[in-house]
Design a protein around this motif. Structure first.
Motif, mmCIF file in Angstrom:
data_model
loop_
_atom_site.group_PDB
_atom_site.id
_atom_site.type_symbol
_atom_site.label_atom_id
_atom_site.label_comp_id
_atom_site.label_asym_id
_atom_site.label_seq_id
_atom_site.Cartn_x
_atom_site.Cartn_y
_atom_site.Cartn_z
ATOM 1 N N ILE A 130 0.875 -1.173 0.000
ATOM 2 C CA ILE A 130 0.000 0.000 0.000
ATOM 3 C C ILE A 130 0.910 1.220 0.000
ATOM 4 O O ILE A 130 1.747 1.387 0.895
ATOM 5 C CB ILE A 130 -0.930 0.030 1.218
ATOM 6 C CG1 ILE A 130 -1.856 -1.196 1.222
ATOM 7 C CG2 ILE A 130 -1.767 1.308 1.222
ATOM 8 C CD1 ILE A 130 -2.792 -1.253 2.424
ATOM 9 N N VAL A 131 0.739 2.065 -1.013
ATOM 10 C CA VAL A 131 1.634 3.200 -1.215
ATOM 11 C C VAL A 131 0.835 4.496 -1.162
ATOM 12 O O VAL A 131 -0.271 4.591 -1.720
ATOM 13 C CB VAL A 131 2.368 3.087 -2.569
ATOM 14 C CG1 VAL A 131 3.260 4.301 -2.807
ATOM 15 C CG2 VAL A 131 3.197 1.808 -2.615
ATOM 16 N N GLY A 132 1.376 5.488 -0.487
ATOM 17 C CA GLY A 132 0.804 6.833 -0.446
ATOM 18 C C GLY A 132 1.871 7.845 -0.776
ATOM 19 O O GLY A 132 3.038 7.491 -1.005
ATOM 20 N N PRO A 133 1.536 9.113 -0.800
ATOM 21 C CA PRO A 133 2.528 10.150 -1.101
ATOM 22 C C PRO A 133 3.703 10.168 -0.132
ATOM 23 O O PRO A 133 4.768 10.701 -0.463
ATOM 24 C CB PRO A 133 1.714 11.445 -1.009
ATOM 25 C CG PRO A 133 0.307 11.031 -1.286
ATOM 26 C CD PRO A 133 0.174 9.668 -0.675
ATOM 27 N N ASP A 134 3.510 9.573 1.043
ATOM 28 C CA ASP A 134 4.587 9.503 2.029
ATOM 29 C C ASP A 134 5.423 8.236 1.908
ATOM 30 O O ASP A 134 6.380 8.067 2.663
ATOM 31 C CB ASP A 134 4.011 9.604 3.442
ATOM 32 C CG ASP A 134 2.885 8.603 3.689
ATOM 33 O OD1 ASP A 134 2.320 8.078 2.696
ATOM 34 O OD2 ASP A 134 2.553 8.347 4.859
ATOM 35 N N GLY A 135 5.077 7.338 0.996
ATOM 36 C CA GLY A 135 5.855 6.120 0.813
ATOM 37 C C GLY A 135 5.051 4.859 1.040
ATOM 38 O O GLY A 135 3.830 4.842 0.885
ATOM 39 N N VAL A 136 5.744 3.780 1.398
ATOM 40 C CA VAL A 136 5.102 2.486 1.631
ATOM 41 C C VAL A 136 4.412 2.527 2.992
ATOM 42 O O VAL A 136 5.063 2.675 4.029
ATOM 43 C CB VAL A 136 6.118 1.333 1.579
ATOM 44 C CG1 VAL A 136 5.418 -0.006 1.872
ATOM 45 C CG2 VAL A 136 6.801 1.271 0.227
ATOM 46 N N ARG A 137 3.102 2.371 2.981
ATOM 47 C CA ARG A 137 2.334 2.413 4.219
ATOM 48 C C ARG A 137 2.086 1.027 4.803
ATOM 49 O O ARG A 137 1.834 0.903 6.002
ATOM 50 C CB ARG A 137 0.993 3.108 3.968
ATOM 51 C CG ARG A 137 1.142 4.590 3.639
ATOM 52 C CD ARG A 137 -0.186 5.233 3.303
ATOM 53 N NE ARG A 137 -0.056 6.680 3.136
ATOM 54 C CZ ARG A 137 -1.027 7.472 2.721
ATOM 55 N NH1 ARG A 137 -2.224 6.960 2.411
ATOM 56 N NH2 ARG A 137 -0.827 8.768 2.596
ATOM 57 N N ALA A 138 2.116 -0.003 3.974
ATOM 58 C CA ALA A 138 1.843 -1.352 4.485
ATOM 59 C C ALA A 138 2.364 -2.395 3.509
ATOM 60 O O ALA A 138 2.364 -2.198 2.292
ATOM 61 C CB ALA A 138 0.345 -1.554 4.714
ATOM 62 N N VAL A 139 2.804 -3.499 4.082
ATOM 63 C CA VAL A 139 3.157 -4.705 3.329
ATOM 64 C C VAL A 139 2.049 -5.719 3.572
ATOM 65 O O VAL A 139 1.691 -5.992 4.721
ATOM 66 C CB VAL A 139 4.511 -5.271 3.791
ATOM 67 C CG1 VAL A 139 4.828 -6.564 3.046
ATOM 68 C CG2 VAL A 139 5.617 -4.248 3.575
#
Length: 324
Positions: free
Chosen positions: A205-214
């Motif tokens: 899961i990717v957001g503007p801040d980077g990888v949020r979850a694997v």
């Protein structure tokens, strides 16, 4: 699968977290997931507070996957080691309250569809940093103590996948040839670590801040430290991009992030070998998933479509062989 019958027992499971009287609202199956059923819903507490959650359910015929209870334990252990991921609220087996193995986790907002990750203008600034961040996360995955998740399979991965290929009813000569080449040219073995098993663009899961979850630890096992790095570089996970690491970065960024975060030194020839192995493994997995459909174990257009991907991986393997 009748989801309506799960609402009441699921609410009872969630009472420990949200208190008596919690209701399950909007339980519905989402897309994707060849070996698990993924559902979104909301838990509505008695005071009206709403929590968006995810329910994952086991499916018949998914014998290659670890039990969901063990997957939940991996996610919890990964969080302790520094792997970003959703909080796990509950998990149980087929003999538990839902009558099917399940895990409930928080819903994290972000993008999971690889082509959108690679092309969304809102994520353009973070893309150059993703490969190094993935290296850092993979170093954290390998910090998970195997003793925290007993029962993970180990053993020689090449031997295991040769056996899986041999058990299929149809021959796949290019895959067989590639596995023999890999067997003759394998790098020296290194002490096994916890391997995610499916760390790639599409399970992040990717957001503007980077990888949020694997996500999706269902293929986790004990294996070589470079296995996950090579898997992330398989061409199938580039989704049309020329960047070799997930379609968003280069080898140098991945390796530097991994080594900087405490991963061991990366031999580039060994990384290439694991990339080739990953390509062969994905080709075999496509064939296995298609056979689940063809055999009638689980009728699915998605599973059938994966069978058409075998040839792509055979082509990639033949092109990767020295002298090709």
């Amino acid at each position: 699968m009748d989801l309506e019958r799960l609402a009441v027992p699921l609410g009872e499971v969630l009472e420990e977290r949200f208190g008596p009287g919690v209701r399950v609202r909007g339980l519905s199956r989402g897309g994707g997931g060849a070996s698990r059923v993924t559902c979104g819903f909301e838990a509505v507490a008695a005071d009206g507070a709403v929590a968006p959650l995810i329910l994952r359910l086991g499916t018949p015929g998914a014998s290659a996957s670890i039990p969901l209870v063990r997957e939940a334990a991996l996610m919890r252990a990964g969080a302790r080691a520094g792997v970003p991921g959703p909080e796990v609220l509950a998990a149980d087996g087929a003999d538990g309250p839902l009558g099917v193995e399940f895990v409930v986790m928080e819903r994290i907002v972000g993008e999971t569809i690889p082509r959108r990750i690679l092309r969304d203008p809102a994520l353009a600034d973070v893309l150059p940093r993703l490969a190094a961040r993935c290296g850092e996360i993979l170093a954290a995955v390998q910090r998970v103590p195997a003793g925290d998740v007993p029962g993970l399979d180990g053993g020689d991965q090449l031997d295991a996948w040769q056996g899986i290929l041999a058990a299929l009813p149809e021959p796949y000569p290019a895959l067989e040839f590639a596995l023999r080449w890999l067997g003759r040219n394998r790098p020296p073995a290194r002490p096994p670590v916890v391997v995610h098993g499916d760390f790639r663009n599409g399970n992040l899961i990717v957001g503007p801040d980077g990888v949020r979850a694997v996500l999706d630890w269902e293929l986790a096992h004990l294996g070589d430290p470079l296995e996950d790095l090579g898997w992330l570089c398989v061409r199938a996970w580039r989704f049309g991009s020329e960047a070799p690491v997930g379609g968003f970065g280069g080898y140098d960024d991945l390796v530097s992030g991994y080594e900087r975060a405490g991963g061991g030194p990366v031999d580039r020839d060994a990384l290439r070998w694991w990339e080739m192995f990953g390509t062969a493994r994905w080709g075999i997995l496509c064939a296995v998933q298609a056979e689940r459909h063809r055999s009638g174990a689980e009728r699915s257009v998605e599973l059938a479509a994966l069978g058409r991907r075998v040839a792509e991986n055979e082509r990639d393997l033949l092109r990767m062989l020295p002298g090709a």
